[in-house]
Enzyme design. Structure first.
Site, PDB file in Angstrom:
ATOM      1  N   SER A   1      19.087   1.268 -84.258  1.00  0.00           N
ATOM      2  CA  SER A   1      18.330   2.257 -85.023  1.00  0.00           C
ATOM      3  C   SER A   1      18.736   2.122 -86.485  1.00  0.00           C
ATOM      4  O   SER A   1      19.865   1.695 -86.791  1.00  0.00           O
ATOM      5  CB  SER A   1      18.717   3.654 -84.523  1.00  0.00           C
ATOM      6  OG  SER A   1      18.317   4.638 -85.455  1.00  0.00           O
TER       7      SER A   1
ATOM      8  N   TYR B   1      25.447   9.189 -82.612  1.00  0.00           N
ATOM      9  CA  TYR B   1      24.365   8.224 -82.376  1.00  0.00           C
ATOM     10  C   TYR B   1      24.463   7.040 -83.339  1.00  0.00           C
ATOM     11  O   TYR B   1      24.331   5.886 -82.921  1.00  0.00           O
ATOM     12  CB  TYR B   1      23.039   8.967 -82.553  1.00  0.00           C
ATOM     13  CG  TYR B   1      21.788   8.156 -82.361  1.00  0.00           C
ATOM     14  CD1 TYR B   1      21.366   7.778 -81.080  1.00  0.00           C
ATOM     15  CD2 TYR B   1      20.988   7.786 -83.446  1.00  0.00           C
ATOM     16  CE1 TYR B   1      20.188   7.056 -80.908  1.00  0.00           C
ATOM     17  CE2 TYR B   1      19.822   7.069 -83.281  1.00  0.00           C
ATOM     18  CZ  TYR B   1      19.421   6.706 -82.009  1.00  0.00           C
ATOM     19  OH  TYR B   1      18.254   5.997 -81.844  1.00  0.00           O
TER      20      TYR B   1
HETATM   21  N1  LIG Z   1      11.814   6.859 -81.419  1.00  0.00           N
HETATM   22  C1  LIG Z   1      12.450   6.433 -82.500  1.00  0.00           C
HETATM   23  O1  LIG Z   1      12.055   6.703 -83.643  1.00  0.00           O
HETATM   24  C2  LIG Z   1      13.680   5.572 -82.349  1.00  0.00           C
HETATM   25  C3  LIG Z   1      14.307   5.145 -83.517  1.00  0.00           C
HETATM   26  C4  LIG Z   1      15.433   4.332 -83.419  1.00  0.00           C
HETATM   27  C5  LIG Z   1      15.908   3.938 -82.182  1.00  0.00           C
HETATM   28  N2  LIG Z   1      15.298   4.391 -81.056  1.00  0.00           N
HETATM   29  C6  LIG Z   1      15.846   3.949 -79.785  1.00  0.00           C
HETATM   30  O2  LIG Z   1      14.832   3.426 -78.960  1.00  0.00           O
HETATM   31  C7  LIG Z   1      15.201   3.587 -77.590  1.00  0.00           C
HETATM   32  C8  LIG Z   1      14.060   4.235 -76.824  1.00  0.00           C
HETATM   33  O3  LIG Z   1      13.860   5.552 -77.323  1.00  0.00           O
HETATM   34  P1  LIG Z   1      12.434   6.303 -77.261  1.00  0.00           P
HETATM   35  O4  LIG Z   1      12.183   6.846 -78.614  1.00  0.00           O
HETATM   36  O5  LIG Z   1      11.418   5.437 -76.608  1.00  0.00           O
HETATM   37  O6  LIG Z   1      12.830   7.546 -76.328  1.00  0.00           O
HETATM   38  P2  LIG Z   1      12.123   8.145 -75.007  1.00  0.00           P
HETATM   39  O7  LIG Z   1      12.874   9.366 -74.678  1.00  0.00           O
HETATM   40  O8  LIG Z   1      10.651   8.241 -75.225  1.00  0.00           O
HETATM   41  O9  LIG Z   1      12.383   7.010 -73.931  1.00  0.00           O
HETATM   42  C9  LIG Z   1      13.688   6.660 -73.539  1.00  0.00           C
HETATM   43  C10 LIG Z   1      13.735   6.475 -72.036  1.00  0.00           C
HETATM   44  O10 LIG Z   1      15.078   6.129 -71.685  1.00  0.00           O
HETATM   45  C11 LIG Z   1      15.430   6.880 -70.531  1.00  0.00           C
HETATM   46  N3  LIG Z   1      16.868   7.104 -70.484  1.00  0.00           N
HETATM   47  C12 LIG Z   1      17.624   7.881 -71.299  1.00  0.00           C
HETATM   48  N4  LIG Z   1      18.886   7.875 -70.895  1.00  0.00           N
HETATM   49  C13 LIG Z   1      18.958   7.077 -69.793  1.00  0.00           C
HETATM   50  C14 LIG Z   1      19.990   6.685 -68.925  1.00  0.00           C
HETATM   51  N5  LIG Z   1      21.238   7.145 -69.094  1.00  0.00           N
HETATM   52  N6  LIG Z   1      19.692   5.851 -67.902  1.00  0.00           N
HETATM   53  C15 LIG Z   1      18.443   5.391 -67.729  1.00  0.00           C
HETATM   54  N7  LIG Z   1      17.407   5.741 -68.513  1.00  0.00           N
HETATM   55  C16 LIG Z   1      17.664   6.565 -69.540  1.00  0.00           C
HETATM   56  C17 LIG Z   1      14.691   8.196 -70.669  1.00  0.00           C
HETATM   57  O11 LIG Z   1      14.561   8.872 -69.427  1.00  0.00           O
HETATM   58  C18 LIG Z   1      13.368   7.743 -71.268  1.00  0.00           C
HETATM   59  O12 LIG Z   1      12.399   7.484 -70.277  1.00  0.00           O
HETATM   60  C19 LIG Z   1      16.496   4.406 -77.578  1.00  0.00           C
HETATM   61  O13 LIG Z   1      17.604   3.535 -77.473  1.00  0.00           O
HETATM   62  C20 LIG Z   1      16.470   5.062 -78.945  1.00  0.00           C
HETATM   63  O14 LIG Z   1      17.760   5.412 -79.392  1.00  0.00           O
HETATM   64  C21 LIG Z   1      14.190   5.193 -81.116  1.00  0.00           C
END
Ligand SMILES: NC(=O)c1ccc[n+]([C@@H]2O[C@H](COP(=O)([O-])OP(=O)(O)OC[C@H]3O[C@@H](n4cnc5c(N)ncnc54)[C@H](O)[C@@H]3O)[C@@H](O)[C@H]2O)c1
Length: 275
Positions: free
Chosen positions: A152, A165
């Site tokens: 991120s 985080y």
């Molecule tokens: N959305 C953003 O702007 C953003 C920015 C930077 C990084 N990220 C990273 O992208 C990745 C995906 O995030 P997202 O925004 O799609 O979130 P999201 O919540 O839409 O999807 C994440 C998925 O991961 C699953 N999950 C969480 N913890 C888990 C665990 N312990 N075991 C198995 N599954 C698990 C959740 O149930 C969910 O379905 C993450 O690593 C997040 O930190 C997202």
């Protein structure tokens, strides 16, 4: 024939959000996918969506922080599809708070899900990767495998209120760079994608009920304070948050054969933000 035809990919946290879009994209290019999420419902929904689109997928349901999960995930690919070519370490969530209000448990939870879990998944893949590489070398073939770790801009640039985080996501960069050096001889490219602001439940206004997420029976408040959302978007040169499909596009670049000589890199997918 897609560009990933015959490849096998495991994508953690692919029941929703960015992971779901990554699984759909890799499947649309011909890869067989092992879908993972905490609960069977979202994981099975994605398997069904991939199959409905003509692709191949199975589910491996479970918490990535379970000590045996890495072995189970890697085994699901090898037993289910006979190989492993692509690993996307995506599962994760946020538990924000300024440093003086963060508990040890809150800090450790982010390390567990964003650092220790990918470490265990990658460690579990080391022996199979070594075996595949040895066999392919003996046959005079070079097969390039791919790891894409999700970081991120909070990790690459810092973000107030996310010391847990951002520390974890910065560690993902170190893990990526080190493994790119350890695994070059195995023909495994290890890269990292650091997202900026992508539209998922993690970045919705934090008064939206969808931002209250359940992890192992605990309700966690994710999301972004409503007042900050407008400001965040104005900082993006492209003028808006990214879609999950655009986020998946960044991951796909590192999985495609065109990136077979790129390893140890961090790609920021943030609409041009440079904080
Ligand atoms: N959305 C953003 O702007 C953003 C920015 C930077 C990084 N990220 C990273 O992208 C990745 C995906 O995030 P997202 O925004 O799609 O979130 P999201 O919540 O839409 O999807 C994440 C998925 O991961 C699953 N999950 C969480 N913890 C888990 C665990 N312990 N075991 C198995 N599954 C698990 C959740 O149930 C969910 O379905 C993450 O690593 C997040 O930190 C997202």
């Amino acid at each position: 024939m897609g560009k990933l035809s015959g490849k096998v990919a495991i994508v953690s946290g692919s029941g929703r959000g960015i992971g779901r879009a990554v699984a759909m994209k890799l499947a649309s290019e011909g890869a067989s996918i092992v879908v993972n999420d905490l609960d069977a419902g979202p994981a099975n929904e994605v398997v069904a969506a991939i199959e409905a689109a003509g692709g191949t997928a199975i589910a491996c349901v479970g918490n990535v922080t379970a000590p045996d999960f890495g072995e189970r995930f890697v085994r699901a690919a090898i037993d289910g599809f006979g190989g492993l070519d692509i690993i996307v370490n995506n599962a994760g969530y946020t538990r924000d708070g300024v440093i003086q209000k963060q508990t040890d448990e809150q800090f450790q939870a982010m390390i567990d899900v964003h650092v220790t879990a990918p470490f265990r998944i990658l460690r579990a893949a080391a022996e199979p990767f070594r075996t595949f590489a040895k066999q392919e070398a003996a046959e005079g073939r070079e097969v390039i495998r791919k790891v894409v770790n999700i970081s991120s801009m909070a990790g690459t640039h810092g973000n107030a209120g996310q010391v847990n985080y951002s520390s974890a996501k910065a560690a993902v960069v170190g893990m990526t760079k080190t493994l790119s050096k350890e695994w070059g001889r195995l023909k495994v490219c290890v890269n990292c994608v650091a997202f900026g602001f992508i539209e998922t439940r993690l970045t919705k206004p934090n008064d939206d009920p969808e931002t209250r997420i359940e992890i192992e029976g605990r309700t966690i408040q994710a999301g972004v304070p409503t007042a900050m959302l407008g400001a965040l978007k104005t900082m993006v040169p492209l003028g808006r948050a990214g879609t999950v499909e655009e986020a998946a596009g960044g991951v796909y670049l590192f999985c495609a054969p065109e990136s077979d000589y790129i390893t140890g890199e961090v790609l920021v997918v943030g609409g041009g933000v440079s904080l």
